[in-house]
Design an enzyme around this catalytic site. Structure first.
Site: not given
Ligand code: F6P
Length: 325
Positions: A11, A23, A72, A103, A129, A131, A173, A254, A256
């Site tokens: 993400g 960088v 991803r 992660d 996140d 995390d 998440r 999203h 956010q």
């Molecule tokens: O890891 C960032 C995040 O925004 C999480 O908070 C959320 O669960 C996930 O990605 C959503 O993923 P996608 O944009 O692939 O739906």
């Protein structure tokens, strides 16, 4: 090392662009070549990369998202994908990699680096996140929390005008970090977190008390990882018992993840990007650069991924109910 590849994966998070800029410029300043990889690990597998110069990263500090794009990438989890990625890196003469992500990104980076130790790898924590272990804050968390706060303040206006109870789902998440900070910042009546189970009965009692205490509106923040079945189920269960309020649900989604990075995320991105290249120059690999007590320190990727050690601040958890009486 002589040539660094940089990528963003998973993400997107506000602050990734300032980090890419740092960088690229730190590498060039030190006489190294830099290659930008498009769409994270997907770009490594599809050989989608380009040489960057110091002007490739002009005027991007203020931009949300990531100029390198992200994805991803499931094929990178397979050996075949990793082999192809490695071959492409070798073809380009790349001997070091900076991966900016969360992660999933680090898990891939660690596996790849163990398989191909001749490519040095440094991770930068980039996820809204918050995390990861080894960095008090991850890139994007501050901006995302501010975005959530802005949205909830607006919802509070209308909630108050109508005497309504709002259930607001926020991202994160498995982490309740955004929910907790946004909840305290916006005076939420309750915050439902994956890290601390709230029984629906207790929530109902709390909301009934609020209404008998003459609260004109109530906000309940539900972290997406909360284990009560999701924001709609929680709202339905409460609706049955709390009759005094008209109930509404908002999922922030999203929005956010977007927006111009905050001052904090621009500085953090710059510091982490700068530190990542310096770590590679110093011969480090399989490490993450992170912020700890306002110092940039290295943590092994294994440790960064150790979720059991990741904890929300105890005092913040404690004060939720007290500050919203
Ligand atoms: O890891 C960032 C995040 O925004 C999480 O908070 C959320 O669960 C996930 O990605 C959503 O993923 P996608 O944009 O692939 O739906």
């Amino acid at each position: 090392i002589s040539k660094i590849a940089v990528l963003t994966s998973g993400g997107d998070a506000p602050g990734m662009n300032p980090c890419i800029r740092a960088v690229v410029r730190t590498a060039i300043y030190n006489g190294l070549k830099v290659v930008g990889v498009r769409q994270g690990y997907k770009g490594l597998i599809e050989n989608d990369m380009y040489e960057m110069d110091k002007r490739s990263v002009s005027n991007i500090l203020n931009l949300g998202g990531t100029i390198l794009k992200t994805a991803r990438c499931l094929p990178f989890k397979e050996d075949e994908g990793m082999v192809t990625a490695y071959q492409h890196l070798k073809e380009h003469g790349i001997d070091a990699l900076v991966v900016i992500g969360g992660d999933g990104t680090f898990t891939g980076a660690l596996r790849f680096s163990k398989k191909y130790p001749d490519i040095a790898v440094i991770g930068v924590p980039g996820t809204i996140d918050n995390d990861l272990c080894g960095s008090t804050y991850t890139l994007g968390f501050d901006t995302a929390t501010n975005t959530v706060i802005e949205a909830i303040d607006k919802i509070r206006d209308t909630a108050d005008a109508h005497d309504r109870l709002f259930f607001i789902e926020v991202m994160g998440r498995d982490s309740g970090a955004i929910a907790l900070r946004a909840g305290i910042s916006c005076g939420a009546e309750a915050i439902l977190l994956p890290e601390k189970q709230t029984a629906i009965d207790d929530l109902i009692r709390n909301l009934k008390d609020g209404s008998s205490n003459k609260k004109s509106s109530s906000i309940v923040i539900v972290a997406e990882g909360d284990k009560n079945g999701g924001v709609y189920d929680v709202a339905k269960a409460v609706q049955k018992e709390v009759k005094d309020y008209d109930i509404k649900v908002t999922i922030l989604g999203h929005l956010q993840r977007g927006g111009s990075p905050s001052s904090f995320d621009r500085i953090l991105g710059s510091r982490l990007g700068y530190a990542a290249v310096n770590a590679l120059i110093a011969g480090e690999t399989q490490k993450m650069v992170g912020l700890q007590a306002n110092h940039i320190l290295l943590t092994s990727l294994e440790e960064a991924l150790n979720h059991h050690e990741f904890k929300l601040e105890a005092d913040l958890l404690e004060m939720v109910d007290i500050l919203s009486i």
